[in-house]
Write a protein that holds these residues in place. Sequence first.
Motif, PDB file in Angstrom:
ATOM      1  N   GLY B  96       0.798  -1.220   0.000  1.00 12.10           N
ATOM      2  CA  GLY B  96       0.000   0.000   0.000  1.00 12.10           C
ATOM      3  C   GLY B  96       0.825   1.261   0.000  1.00 12.10           C
ATOM      4  O   GLY B  96       0.280   2.375  -0.051  1.00 12.10           O
ATOM      5  N   VAL B  97       2.149   1.137   0.042  1.00 13.14           N
ATOM      6  CA  VAL B  97       3.026   2.313   0.028  1.00 13.14           C
ATOM      7  C   VAL B  97       2.874   3.040  -1.306  1.00 13.14           C
ATOM      8  O   VAL B  97       2.912   2.418  -2.366  1.00 13.14           O
ATOM      9  N   THR B  98       2.674   4.341  -1.248  1.00 14.94           N
ATOM     10  CA  THR B  98       2.481   5.117  -2.481  1.00 14.94           C
ATOM     11  C   THR B  98       3.566   6.171  -2.670  1.00 14.94           C
ATOM     12  O   THR B  98       3.485   7.001  -3.571  1.00 14.94           O
ATOM     13  N   THR B  99       4.559   6.155  -1.793  1.00 14.96           N
ATOM     14  CA  THR B  99       5.669   7.103  -1.933  1.00 14.96           C
ATOM     15  C   THR B  99       6.893   6.369  -2.491  1.00 14.96           C
ATOM     16  O   THR B  99       6.823   5.180  -2.785  1.00 14.96           O
ATOM     17  N   THR B 100       7.998   7.103  -2.625  1.00 17.56           N
ATOM     18  CA  THR B 100       9.213   6.456  -3.129  1.00 17.56           C
ATOM     19  C   THR B 100       9.637   5.335  -2.188  1.00 17.56           C
ATOM     20  O   THR B 100       9.315   5.358  -0.990  1.00 17.56           O
ATOM     21  N   PHE B 101      10.340   4.375  -2.734  1.00 16.23           N
ATOM     22  CA  PHE B 101      10.787   3.253  -1.911  1.00 16.23           C
ATOM     23  C   PHE B 101      12.123   2.740  -2.423  1.00 16.23           C
ATOM     24  O   PHE B 101      12.605   3.170  -3.467  1.00 16.23           O
ATOM     25  N   LYS B 102      12.696   1.831  -1.672  1.00 13.83           N
ATOM     26  CA  LYS B 102      13.987   1.250  -2.046  1.00 13.83           C
ATOM     27  C   LYS B 102      13.849  -0.265  -2.135  1.00 13.83           C
ATOM     28  O   LYS B 102      12.965  -0.857  -1.514  1.00 13.83           O
ATOM     29  N   SER B 103      14.739  -0.855  -2.902  1.00 12.26           N
ATOM     30  CA  SER B 103      14.793  -2.321  -2.927  1.00 12.26           C
ATOM     31  C   SER B 103      16.234  -2.767  -2.712  1.00 12.26           C
ATOM     32  O   SER B 103      17.183  -2.037  -3.009  1.00 12.26           O
ATOM     33  N   TYR B 104      16.344  -3.950  -2.181  1.00  9.90           N
ATOM     34  CA  TYR B 104      17.648  -4.577  -1.954  1.00  9.90           C
ATOM     35  C   TYR B 104      17.562  -6.005  -2.440  1.00  9.90           C
ATOM     36  O   TYR B 104      16.582  -6.709  -2.169  1.00  9.90           O
ATOM     37  N   ALA B 105      18.555  -6.426  -3.183  1.00 12.12           N
ATOM     38  CA  ALA B 105      18.597  -7.824  -3.626  1.00 12.12           C
ATOM     39  C   ALA B 105      19.995  -8.355  -3.413  1.00 12.12           C
ATOM     40  O   ALA B 105      20.985  -7.636  -3.585  1.00 12.12           O
ATOM     41  N   SER B 106      20.087  -9.606  -3.014  1.00  8.39           N
ATOM     42  CA  SER B 106      21.396 -10.248  -2.887  1.00  8.39           C
ATOM     43  C   SER B 106      21.431 -11.464  -3.802  1.00  8.39           C
ATOM     44  O   SER B 106      20.395 -12.096  -4.068  1.00  8.39           O
ATOM     45  N   PHE B 107      22.634 -11.771  -4.272  1.00  8.35           N
ATOM     46  CA  PHE B 107      22.774 -12.816  -5.286  1.00  8.35           C
ATOM     47  C   PHE B 107      23.878 -13.793  -4.911  1.00  8.35           C
ATOM     48  O   PHE B 107      24.907 -13.395  -4.347  1.00  8.35           O
ATOM     49  N   LEU B 108      23.657 -15.041  -5.280  1.00  9.57           N
ATOM     50  CA  LEU B 108      24.679 -16.068  -5.104  1.00  9.57           C
ATOM     51  C   LEU B 108      25.752 -15.925  -6.180  1.00  9.57           C
ATOM     52  O   LEU B 108      25.586 -15.176  -7.157  1.00  9.57           O
ATOM     53  N   GLU B 109      26.811 -16.675  -6.006  1.00  8.23           N
ATOM     54  CA  GLU B 109      27.913 -16.626  -6.969  1.00  8.23           C
ATOM     55  C   GLU B 109      27.434 -16.966  -8.381  1.00  8.23           C
ATOM     56  O   GLU B 109      27.944 -16.453  -9.377  1.00  8.23           O
ATOM     57  N   SER B 110      26.449 -17.841  -8.478  1.00  8.67           N
ATOM     58  CA  SER B 110      25.911 -18.232  -9.785  1.00  8.67           C
ATOM     59  C   SER B 110      25.035 -17.157 -10.402  1.00  8.67           C
ATOM     60  O   SER B 110      24.614 -17.288 -11.548  1.00  8.67           O
ATOM     61  N   GLY B 111      24.761 -16.104  -9.659  1.00 12.62           N
ATOM     62  CA  GLY B 111      23.895 -15.040 -10.151  1.00 12.62           C
ATOM     63  C   GLY B 111      22.452 -15.198  -9.715  1.00 12.62           C
ATOM     64  O   GLY B 111      21.626 -14.305  -9.943  1.00 12.62           O
ATOM     65  N   LYS B 112      22.135 -16.327  -9.093  1.00  9.92           N
ATOM     66  CA  LYS B 112      20.746 -16.540  -8.676  1.00  9.92           C
ATOM     67  C   LYS B 112      20.425 -15.671  -7.462  1.00  9.92           C
ATOM     68  O   LYS B 112      21.279 -15.475  -6.593  1.00  9.92           O
ATOM     69  N   LEU B 273      11.996  -8.342 -11.874  1.00 11.54           N
ATOM     70  CA  LEU B 273      13.396  -7.962 -12.034  1.00 11.54           C
ATOM     71  C   LEU B 273      14.317  -9.164 -12.145  1.00 11.54           C
ATOM     72  O   LEU B 273      15.322  -9.121 -12.845  1.00 11.54           O
ATOM     73  N   LEU B 274      13.985 -10.209 -11.429  1.00 13.75           N
ATOM     74  CA  LEU B 274      14.959 -11.275 -11.192  1.00 13.75           C
ATOM     75  C   LEU B 274      14.710 -12.536 -11.995  1.00 13.75           C
ATOM     76  O   LEU B 274      15.477 -13.492 -11.899  1.00 13.75           O
ATOM     77  N   LYS B 275      13.668 -12.557 -12.787  1.00 16.41           N
ATOM     78  CA  LYS B 275      13.311 -13.815 -13.458  1.00 16.41           C
ATOM     79  C   LYS B 275      14.431 -14.329 -14.350  1.00 16.41           C
ATOM     80  O   LYS B 275      14.624 -15.541 -14.482  1.00 16.41           O
ATOM     81  N   ASP B 276      15.174 -13.412 -14.977  1.00 12.79           N
ATOM     82  CA  ASP B 276      16.221 -13.862 -15.897  1.00 12.79           C
ATOM     83  C   ASP B 276      17.423 -14.444 -15.173  1.00 12.79           C
ATOM     84  O   ASP B 276      18.315 -15.002 -15.807  1.00 12.79           O
ATOM     85  N   GLN B 277      17.455 -14.308 -13.859  1.00 16.01           N
ATOM     86  CA  GLN B 277      18.538 -14.913 -13.085  1.00 16.01           C
ATOM     87  C   GLN B 277      18.206 -16.348 -12.691  1.00 16.01           C
ATOM     88  O   GLN B 277      19.025 -17.017 -12.079  1.00 16.01           O
ATOM     89  N   LEU B 278      17.006 -16.777 -13.032  1.00 18.39           N
ATOM     90  CA  LEU B 278      16.563 -18.130 -12.673  1.00 18.39           C
ATOM     91  C   LEU B 278      16.298 -18.934 -13.945  1.00 18.39           C
ATOM     92  O   LEU B 278      15.777 -18.398 -14.927  1.00 18.39           O
TER      93      LEU B 278
END
Lengths: 201, 315
Positions: B96-112, B273-278
């Motif tokens: 329900g957040v309607t203001t700016t926001f941030k995202s964080y993602a972490s990845f394994l060595e394989s890129g997943k 965002l991440l589908k191509d890493q799987l």
Amino acid sequence: MTFRSFISVVMLSCFFGGATYAQLKLPTFDVELKIQQNLTPGDGQNDGDIEFVETTNFYGGAHVQINQHIALGGFYSRSFRGEGRIHYDQDNSIDKEVLQLQKGIDVRFSTSRAKKWRKYVSINYTQVEMVQVNEGYRLADKSNAVGFNLGIMCKLSNNLYLNVIELGVKLMSDYIFWFGSENNGIIDAKMGVTYNIGKRK
Amino acid sequence: MVRLLYFIFFAFIFSCTIIEDSDITSQEELDNLRFVSIEIKQDTNTGSSTAVAKVTTDSVVDILLTTPSFTGTLTRTLWMDWPALGSSSKLKLKSGVTTTFKSYASFLESGKPWTFYLFDNDSTVSDQVRFRYDVNERLNRIISIPYLDYLDTLRDELIYDASGNLTSIERKCNSNPSKAGTFTFGGQNNNVGFTFQGMRYENACQGDGCGSNWGGNYHVLGADNFPTGVMNLTTFQREYLSMQDFNSINQSNCGSTGCDAWIDTFYFHPLMLLKDQLEIGDDLLFIYMVDWWQPVSAQESTNNEKVTFSFDYDL
């Protein structure tokens, strides 16, 4: 041995061998200029898979004529237009600009000189490069290929032949990595002219 | 001399190439492409808008992970700043957040991907999605945690057959059984699809032997076999992702009663965002429609609306 050094050795052998042979017989070679249409089919079953790639190339080649039946030489063919059709969304597709380069060596076997028509077959060893231009980046890959061509040329003058049609098939040793399928064949058609330089037998 | 020139000519042309240093020349390089921003374009009945989400930090890390079933190393973290997806936005956040926001993602060595967080503009975590793997680094669990409604945490177990094909997904929700269920794969009328909680989600085939596709390439059907949502989902080689709310339904498909159009809401999901890493990312984006695509209200057939992500990469 790398492809480039292999080519160098072959070409050196060709030229020095040809030069020696020429002292005894015929210092004759030819150059050819053609338009080449290439088609590389793909499976195109899944989203992102290539349905086909087609390019139109300027083709240039030159051969040392060992005798009137056999000629050994090389060629260079670069696309001036091309597109790849990529499957996505069930029956839909999207077109992307594709560039293609072919370069290699070939041996041409032809029938005897005749008043009008001369048929020939050539066997080639080619390095194929393909580039797909996407919006943010380019995909590129290359593969070696072997193939053969069948053609017929029409004599226009003592030195000039018209290559009426030349049809060929090449089989690449490696798959282009973004094609999404294991199709590795290229079929092509060429038309153009061949000009003989040097003494005539 | 002529033969020397002939040799030089051939040496020159054999050294020519059309491949440039900046080209992507392998699947590995393609997998390692790093995007720097995403243009988010929204075409709706109220007009068009464009906003940009930017990568703020793309860091190399070396963090050892040890769980009872998996050992690996986190090698990359990615922070992004996102524009406000206001109340009138077609694309929304489930929190329900309607203001700016941030995202964080972490990845394994394989890129997943390993973990994906969304933060409010005051840095409070609003959503988390965990991607978990078996000893062979095959994705076997996706855990979705809505922090504002923590008890609705969804725990999905991905089940594969002996050949490695995904055969079903079992969803558990300990505190809210109504959200649990099994994704059963298999479409009708030659469509590709699955059933979840009595609704059939299908990627429609087109042509002979296919049933009604309702105009869009994806639809969801109720027990009466009429659509409760139709959309076009398109994605192309990491260039863009387009989600079109297909509201211009062919009325001839629904007999004398005519077809309703369902005005959908698209909720942001990390798989966008991440589908191509799987390896099965495209399939998962389809399957997780249940979470990011919400047909919400029936009304007269009207214009289509579309949200498009265009990815910009740094080579």
